[in-house]
Design a protein around this motif. Structure first.
Motif, PDB file in Angstrom:
ATOM      1  N   ARG A  24     -17.807  -5.325  36.658  1.00 39.16           N
ATOM      2  CA  ARG A  24     -18.543  -6.745  37.072  1.00 39.16           C
ATOM      3  C   ARG A  24     -17.871  -8.100  36.866  1.00 39.16           C
ATOM      4  O   ARG A  24     -18.360  -8.692  37.743  1.00 39.16           O
ATOM      5  CB  ARG A  24     -20.032  -6.715  36.327  1.00 39.16           C
ATOM      6  CG  ARG A  24     -20.902  -5.465  36.824  1.00 39.16           C
ATOM      7  CD  ARG A  24     -22.305  -5.639  35.968  1.00 39.16           C
ATOM      8  NE  ARG A  24     -23.270  -4.734  36.589  1.00 39.16           N
ATOM      9  CZ  ARG A  24     -24.515  -4.663  35.821  1.00 39.16           C
ATOM     10  NH1 ARG A  24     -24.744  -5.217  34.821  1.00 39.16           N
ATOM     11  NH2 ARG A  24     -25.040  -3.637  36.462  1.00 39.16           N
ATOM     12  N   THR A  25     -16.767  -7.937  36.133  1.00 42.06           N
ATOM     13  CA  THR A  25     -16.393  -9.012  35.860  1.00 42.06           C
ATOM     14  C   THR A  25     -15.153  -9.332  36.530  1.00 42.06           C
ATOM     15  O   THR A  25     -14.865  -9.981  37.493  1.00 42.06           O
ATOM     16  CB  THR A  25     -16.072  -9.609  34.334  1.00 42.06           C
ATOM     17  OG1 THR A  25     -15.230  -8.602  33.757  1.00 42.06           O
ATOM     18  CG2 THR A  25     -17.304  -9.832  33.614  1.00 42.06           C
ATOM     19  N   THR A  26     -14.009  -8.878  35.753  1.00 44.08           N
ATOM     20  CA  THR A  26     -12.424  -8.801  36.376  1.00 44.08           C
ATOM     21  C   THR A  26     -12.007  -7.687  37.431  1.00 44.08           C
ATOM     22  O   THR A  26     -11.098  -7.984  37.963  1.00 44.08           O
ATOM     23  CB  THR A  26     -11.646  -8.954  35.216  1.00 44.08           C
ATOM     24  OG1 THR A  26     -11.599  -7.837  34.417  1.00 44.08           O
ATOM     25  CG2 THR A  26     -11.833 -10.188  34.479  1.00 44.08           C
ATOM     26  N   GLY A  27     -12.999  -6.630  37.334  1.00 44.17           N
ATOM     27  CA  GLY A  27     -12.409  -5.654  38.019  1.00 44.17           C
ATOM     28  C   GLY A  27     -11.100  -4.791  37.264  1.00 44.17           C
ATOM     29  O   GLY A  27     -10.536  -4.041  38.134  1.00 44.17           O
ATOM     30  N   GLU A  28     -10.716  -5.110  36.095  1.00 45.16           N
ATOM     31  CA  GLU A  28      -9.803  -4.732  35.502  1.00 45.16           C
ATOM     32  C   GLU A  28     -10.121  -4.180  34.146  1.00 45.16           C
ATOM     33  O   GLU A  28     -11.093  -4.769  33.566  1.00 45.16           O
ATOM     34  CB  GLU A  28      -8.519  -5.721  35.141  1.00 45.16           C
ATOM     35  CG  GLU A  28      -7.937  -6.310  36.566  1.00 45.16           C
ATOM     36  CD  GLU A  28      -6.945  -7.325  36.141  1.00 45.16           C
ATOM     37  OE1 GLU A  28      -6.707  -7.841  34.989  1.00 45.16           O
ATOM     38  OE2 GLU A  28      -5.979  -7.515  37.100  1.00 45.16           O
ATOM     39  N   ARG A 132     -10.287 -17.117  30.119  1.00 40.56           N
ATOM     40  CA  ARG A 132     -10.543 -18.075  31.021  1.00 40.56           C
ATOM     41  C   ARG A 132     -11.037 -17.380  32.467  1.00 40.56           C
ATOM     42  O   ARG A 132     -11.647 -17.942  33.132  1.00 40.56           O
ATOM     43  CB  ARG A 132      -9.217 -18.861  31.280  1.00 40.56           C
ATOM     44  CG  ARG A 132      -9.334 -19.884  29.950  1.00 40.56           C
ATOM     45  CD  ARG A 132      -8.214 -20.849  30.227  1.00 40.56           C
ATOM     46  NE  ARG A 132      -8.038 -21.775  28.984  1.00 40.56           N
ATOM     47  CZ  ARG A 132      -6.997 -22.048  28.596  1.00 40.56           C
ATOM     48  NH1 ARG A 132      -5.836 -21.743  28.976  1.00 40.56           N
ATOM     49  NH2 ARG A 132      -7.008 -22.638  27.109  1.00 40.56           N
ATOM     50  N   ARG A 133     -10.347 -16.603  33.041  1.00 39.18           N
ATOM     51  CA  ARG A 133     -10.601 -15.688  34.213  1.00 39.18           C
ATOM     52  C   ARG A 133     -12.139 -15.101  34.073  1.00 39.18           C
ATOM     53  O   ARG A 133     -12.870 -15.403  34.997  1.00 39.18           O
ATOM     54  CB  ARG A 133      -9.669 -14.426  34.481  1.00 39.18           C
ATOM     55  CG  ARG A 133      -8.328 -14.840  35.126  1.00 39.18           C
ATOM     56  CD  ARG A 133      -7.666 -13.728  35.482  1.00 39.18           C
ATOM     57  NE  ARG A 133      -7.732 -12.711  34.822  1.00 39.18           N
ATOM     58  CZ  ARG A 133      -6.791 -12.351  34.045  1.00 39.18           C
ATOM     59  NH1 ARG A 133      -5.619 -13.098  33.755  1.00 39.18           N
ATOM     60  NH2 ARG A 133      -6.692 -11.481  33.143  1.00 39.18           N
ATOM     61  N   VAL A 134     -12.521 -14.690  32.898  1.00 39.01           N
ATOM     62  CA  VAL A 134     -13.865 -14.173  32.755  1.00 39.01           C
ATOM     63  C   VAL A 134     -14.816 -15.320  32.809  1.00 39.01           C
ATOM     64  O   VAL A 134     -15.715 -15.278  33.306  1.00 39.01           O
ATOM     65  CB  VAL A 134     -14.100 -13.345  31.567  1.00 39.01           C
ATOM     66  CG1 VAL A 134     -15.264 -13.007  31.253  1.00 39.01           C
ATOM     67  CG2 VAL A 134     -13.135 -12.095  31.728  1.00 39.01           C
ATOM     68  N   SER A 135     -14.523 -16.536  31.998  1.00 42.63           N
ATOM     69  CA  SER A 135     -15.176 -17.580  31.886  1.00 42.63           C
ATOM     70  C   SER A 135     -15.269 -18.316  33.386  1.00 42.63           C
ATOM     71  O   SER A 135     -16.656 -18.862  33.558  1.00 42.63           O
ATOM     72  CB  SER A 135     -14.883 -18.461  31.001  1.00 42.63           C
ATOM     73  OG  SER A 135     -14.648 -18.057  29.601  1.00 42.63           O
ATOM     74  N   ASP A 136     -14.383 -18.343  34.079  1.00 42.56           N
ATOM     75  CA  ASP A 136     -14.398 -18.959  35.428  1.00 42.56           C
ATOM     76  C   ASP A 136     -15.286 -18.107  36.447  1.00 42.56           C
ATOM     77  O   ASP A 136     -16.066 -18.626  37.129  1.00 42.56           O
ATOM     78  CB  ASP A 136     -12.966 -19.245  36.075  1.00 42.56           C
ATOM     79  CG  ASP A 136     -12.273 -19.967  35.376  1.00 42.56           C
ATOM     80  OD1 ASP A 136     -12.946 -21.151  34.518  1.00 42.56           O
ATOM     81  OD2 ASP A 136     -11.144 -20.188  35.555  1.00 42.56           O
TER      82      ASP A 136
END
Length: 140
Positions: A24-28, A132-136
């Motif tokens: 659901r978040t980064t796909g990683e 930061r990627r997750v927070s964005d």
């Protein structure tokens, strides 16, 4: 043929909730791009079996991140790491001590020196970038 998320999580030896969060978040998952998936009737999340088993093989063959590689750079203390990540030092210390993830992201493994937790600069940088990627993604 497709397999359910919980079966795929079992192949990876991770909790289904961790895998779902990564989807659901980064796909990683720990920096590795997850295989193709599809949502089916009844809200089940399914993964292509061939891609999932190939991913599981790569997942288990990856380099273990349990021991930081000595880069020769000065190690970063916990309080500087917390400041850079924008996390309260106590929350970071608790997560590191209990080997928990923060927002689904694995924390770097510390080096203990004279009662202090120190971290490899490259590992801190990777963690802060992922955070930061997750927070964005959450703020969008």
């Amino acid at each position: 043929m497709y397999i359910r998320l919980d079966v795929f999580a079992g192949l990876l030896r991770v909790r289904p909730g961790e895998l779902l969060h990564a989807v659901r978040t980064t796909g990683e998952l720990d920096g590795m791009l997850l295989p193709a998936r599809r949502q089916v009737r009844g809200a089940a999340l399914m993964f292509d079996q061939a891609e999932a088993t190939a991913f599981a093989a790569r997942w288990h063959a990856r380099e273990p991140a349990d021991h930081p590689a000595p880069s020769g750079e000065p190690l970063i203390p916990l309080d500087a790491f917390a400041r850079e990540a924008g996390i309260a030092p106590l929350a970071l210390w608790q997560a590191v001590s209990r080997r928990k993830r923060l927002r689904g992201i694995t924390l770097p493994v510390p080096v203990r020196s004279e009662g202090q937790l120190l971290f490899e600069p490259a590992a801190v940088s990777r963690f802060v970038s992922a955070l930061r990627r997750v927070s964005d993604g959450e703020s969008s």
